[in-house]
Design a protein around this motif. Structure first.
Motif, PDB file in Angstrom:
ATOM      1  N   ASN A 174      38.784  23.474  32.609  1.00  0.00           N
ATOM      2  CA  ASN A 174      38.568  23.898  31.223  1.00  0.00           C
ATOM      3  C   ASN A 174      38.271  22.662  30.375  1.00  0.00           C
ATOM      4  N   LEU A 175      37.074  22.105  30.562  1.00  0.00           N
ATOM      5  CA  LEU A 175      36.725  20.848  29.904  1.00  0.00           C
ATOM      6  C   LEU A 175      36.640  20.991  28.393  1.00  0.00           C
ATOM      7  N   GLU A 176      36.301  22.173  27.904  1.00  0.00           N
ATOM      8  CA  GLU A 176      36.181  22.392  26.457  1.00  0.00           C
ATOM      9  C   GLU A 176      37.507  22.812  25.836  1.00  0.00           C
ATOM     10  N   SER A 210      35.913  33.696  33.931  1.00  0.00           N
ATOM     11  CA  SER A 210      35.081  32.515  33.731  1.00  0.00           C
ATOM     12  C   SER A 210      35.221  31.939  32.329  1.00  0.00           C
ATOM     13  N   ASN A 211      35.010  30.635  32.259  1.00  0.00           N
ATOM     14  CA  ASN A 211      34.909  29.896  31.009  1.00  0.00           C
ATOM     15  C   ASN A 211      33.663  30.370  30.249  1.00  0.00           C
ATOM     16  N   LYS A 249      36.518  38.080  31.458  1.00  0.00           N
ATOM     17  CA  LYS A 249      36.335  38.778  32.729  1.00  0.00           C
ATOM     18  C   LYS A 249      34.846  38.911  33.039  1.00  0.00           C
ATOM     19  N   VAL A 250      34.518  38.713  34.302  1.00  0.00           N
ATOM     20  CA  VAL A 250      33.134  38.816  34.769  1.00  0.00           C
ATOM     21  C   VAL A 250      33.109  39.688  36.020  1.00  0.00           C
ATOM     22  N   SER A 293      43.492  34.872  30.421  1.00  0.00           N
ATOM     23  CA  SER A 293      44.008  33.510  30.342  1.00  0.00           C
ATOM     24  C   SER A 293      43.049  32.534  31.017  1.00  0.00           C
ATOM     25  N   PRO A 294      42.977  31.288  30.511  1.00  0.00           N
ATOM     26  CA  PRO A 294      42.115  30.285  31.155  1.00  0.00           C
ATOM     27  C   PRO A 294      42.519  30.065  32.609  1.00  0.00           C
TER      28      PRO A 294
END
Length: 559
Positions: free
Chosen positions: A346-348, A376-377, A355-356, A337-338
């Motif tokens: 979440n500008l975009e 991450s975005n 996942k990172v 999820s964002p």
């Protein structure tokens, strides 16, 4: 005759399919009290590391050299178009050493031969991991691999720190220029982000693949589980790598710091300074902000740690992968999820984040933990410096048909990227309309940071070798009345300008061809009202200059 390859990728086979996952609470420091986690109702609880199939994972992070080869393969003319739907470009100005002198790894040369528009900004970056990419840029890279061909493969077996055998494979690959679809569909606005389209071939690792390849030991470790707490085959925190610049900042004498450092001034690990006892019991990793270095053209920056050469830490996971702790945080293709958090907006308005894992050179050891399951975005994340420290490695699911390949291949013209030595950069002033050309990245950066409102235009061309046929030395002068540059390859004119108090300079700027002697002419524009000159090979600049009182005044030089 050996087949031709564009890129060679070192892979490690991760076997023991169907291994059990392990329960963790995200970002809780791992210990025997909380790993495996028993509080299954916690918001941070998750099961990670179980993979039902045998797969391969990159031993190293994708390097700047490999990304340059990709750029030259899929964009040989260097036009760098905006990609459909995602809106990103494969090359961003933040990759430039002029815009980003400390960590800019790649130059896009506007006027160059096909397949040579993208070069490494410095030899120092050749074996360093690629930085500053978005997830989408890595997905395009993966697609070009997925649609390409493995044309040779060299297989060996080496021993894991755990004592079992690990199959290693060097895959020689020819890129495809089809990168919008393949392993991932990046050409459809209705497409669910980063869902695998193939059952085999190249991918970004999933979170479970990434975790298994870095922490899973295959047998019980001394923490009582099959998973290590750190990706260096240890349950003890790794030792941070250290550069002399960092040691000097701590008060160590320069001569002593040089001897104590295990990272040199070019960002390469000095392997004979890694202690055997630490390698055995802890391992090394690039984290905790202790590796300061920069290319020769950049000013020292003691507030920003830099990356080291891939694999340099000599501290492998049980599956012989390197740098899955420190250096860069790495993307996986597992959605989540964002995240709504200050500094990570979440500008975009993307519907999912990803996942990172892995930690960064600038962060403390908590990012190296087994439990450090980040989010991450896909466009990058400013929070925690991840935007600059984005990295990735590839995974690969074998195809039974991919057999009987030769074990050697010959590099293509793009396999060993050129460097930025002798590249002439152009920066322009919005105030004076000055066109400043220089081979010195530091000079270009200084202009951008001056009060002259300079903007980065392009790495314009590669200068002619000094002793090449037809090579002419061009000299740079500054008109002090209007603060614009003038260039001449005429020795008599150089002497006249040197004697004119209106002009200063006269130093060598670059080597090029005489006017009209090359395939591309740099037009000289002159403003009779101000006495200012401008120089450009761009067709669009004719309208720009002539609409501001300039007229064409011949050719300045050619390439």
């Amino acid at each position: 005759m050996r087949p031709i390859f564009d890129i060679a990728i070192d892979m490690a086979t991760v076997s023991d399919p169907g291994n059990a996952s392990i329960g963790i609470i995200g970002f809780e420091k791992p210990s025997q009290q909380n790993v495996p986690a028993t509080n299954t109702t916690s918001d941070g609880y998750q099961q990670i590391g179980g993979v039902a199939y045998t797969f391969e994972i990159g031993q190293y992070e994708i390097t700047a050299s490999q990304y340059v080869a990709f750029l030259n393969a899929v964009d040989p003319t260097g036009i760098n178009p905006t990609q459909p739907w995602t809106g990103v470009k494969l090359y961003e100005n933040r990759f430039s050493p002029v815009v980003n002198p400390y960590q800019g790894q790649i130059i896009n040369i506007r006027n160059a031969d096909d397949g040579e528009h993208y070069v490494l900004s410095d030899e120092d970056w050749k074996n360093k991991p690629m930085m500053w990419n978005t997830m989408f840029q890595y997905l395009y890279f993966i697609n070009a691999l997925s649609n390409g061909n493995i044309i040779a493969e060299n297989n060996i077996t080496e021993q894991s720190p755990e004592g079992f055998s690990v199959e290693l494979s060097k895959k020689y690959v020819r890129f495809s220029d089809d990168y919008l679809t393949g392993a991932y569909n990046l050409n459809d606005s209705k497409y669910a982000f980063a869902t695998r389209q193939n059952r085999s071939g190249f991918f970004l690792p999933s979170e479970n693949e990434w975790v298994k390849g870095s922490y899973y030991a295959g047998s019980e470790t001394d923490n009582g589980t099959f998973y290590y707490y750190y990706p260096t085959s240890t349950n003890s925190v790794p030792q941070p790598l250290k550069s002399a610049a960092w040691l000097i900042e701590q008060g160590i004498r320069p001569d002593a710091a040089e001897l104590a450092a295990n990272v040199d001034q070019d960002g390469n690990v000095i392997n004979n300074r890694l202690q055997e006892s630490i390698l055995k019991n802890q391992g090394y990793a690039n984290y905790n902000k202790q590796t300061y270095w920069q290319p020769d053209y950049a000013q020292p920056n003691l507030n920003k740690a830099n990356v080291t050469d891939v694999g340099g830490s000599a501290s492998p996971s049980p599956w012989l992968t390197y740098d899955q702790g420190g250096n860069l945080v790495e993307w996986t293709d597992t959605p989540t999820s964002p995240l709504q958090q200050i500094g990570s907006e979440n500008l975009e308005n993307v519907p999912v984040y990803f996942k990172v894992h892995g930690g960064i050179a600038n962060a403390a050891d908590y990012q190296l933990w087994l439990t450090a399951t980040g989010t991450s975005n896909p466009y990058g994340q400013v929070l925690g410096s991840m935007y600059q420290y984005n990295g990735a490695r590839v995974s690969y699911i074998p195809d039974a048909d991919n057999t009987d390949l030769p074990d050697q291949a010959t590099p293509s013209a793009i396999a060993d990227p050129l460097t930025g030595e002798g590249v002439v950069t152009r920066v322009d002033s919005l105030n004076t309309y000055d066109t400043f050309y220089t081979t010195n990245n530091a000079q270009a950066t200084d202009a951008l940071n001056s009060d002259g409102e300079y903007i980065f235009m392009a790495a314009s061309f590669r200068e002619k070798p000094k002793n090449a046929q037809g090579s002419v030395a061009y000299y740079s002068f500054v008109d002090q009345q209007n603060q614009t540059h003038y260039y001449t390859g005429n020795e008599s004119e150089r002497e006249q300008l040197s004697a004119n108090p209106r002009y200063i300079g006269g130093d060598l700027a670059f080597y090029a061809l005489a006017p009209g002697e090359g395939s591309t002419d740099f037009i000289r524009y002159y403003n009779s009202s101000t006495g200012a000159y401008g120089f450009s090979a761009a067709a669009g600049d004719e309208q720009f200059f002539t609409s501001r009182g300039y007229s064409i005044d011949g050719i300045g030089w050619s390439i």
